[in-house]
Write an enzyme that holds these catalytic residues in place. Structure first.
Site, PDB file in Angstrom:
ATOM      1  CB  CYS A  58      -0.930   0.003   1.209  1.00 22.28           C
ATOM      2  SG  CYS A  58      -2.016   1.440   1.233  1.00 22.28           S
ATOM      3  CB  CYS A  63      -0.489   2.589   4.290  1.00 22.10           C
ATOM      4  SG  CYS A  63      -2.312   2.549   4.370  1.00 22.10           S
TER       5      CYS A  63
END
Length: 175
Positions: free
Chosen positions: A131, A134
């Site tokens: 991700c 993130c």
């Protein structure tokens, strides 16, 4: 099973995975509690039970329960956040990014481990889960908190090594 036993299960064709895993135990870029909490969180994130259990045993011998619980929480909350934010970030429709996530993640405010250690755990787990949104958010929090680039890099590398070991164990099981 211990980490040493895991390494012994890897055949010579997975020598790099064994050597990389060995290098983690002797490295001193991160404090011991930071390193082992991060490694435990990464092992959980790989979803490989054998690897998870070996790192759980190592963590139990090295870390207090509150740090081990923080590692479990980091892997759990990032499993949710990484799916959601990766999807929102990847979606062609920008409207989703404007909507509230409505995901409970109160553990981030009080993880039971030092905040920057928890951020390192979340960063490494986010790398394992792929991700980028993130990764960027946790990297920024770490830099804003004064964490050196070498420590951030170490966390990313530790995640890569733990994930590689999980794949090597899976591949070795097919021999």
């Amino acid at each position: 099973m211990s980490i040493e036993a895991l390494k012994a299960r890897l055949p010579e064709s997975f020598r790099d995975a064994r050597l990389n895993l060995s290098s983690l135990a002797n490295e001193d870029i991160l404090a011991e509690s930071t390193k082992w909490g991060l490694l435990f969180a990464c092992a959980i994130a790989t979803r490989n039970a054998e690897l998870r259990d070996a790192f759980a045993a190592e963590a139990a011998a090295r870390l207090p329960e509150e740090i081990r619980q923080a590692a479990r929480a980091a892997a759990t909350v990032m499993a949710m956040n990484n799916v959601y934010y990766r999807a929102v970030h990847s979606a062609a429709n920008p409207e989703y990014a404007k909507l509230p996530a409505r995901l409970r993640m109160s553990v981030i405010a009080n993880p039971g481990a030092p905040k920057l250690d928890f951020e390192l755990m979340c960063l490494a787990v986010s790398a394992i889960n792929g991700c980028s949104a993130c990764i960027d958010a946790h990297e920024k929090a770490l830099r804003d908190g004064g964490v050196a680039a070498e420590a951030i890099h170490a966390a990313l590398r530790y995640g890569a090594i733990v994930q590689s070991t999980a794949v090597a164990l899976e591949a070795a099981a097919t021999l």
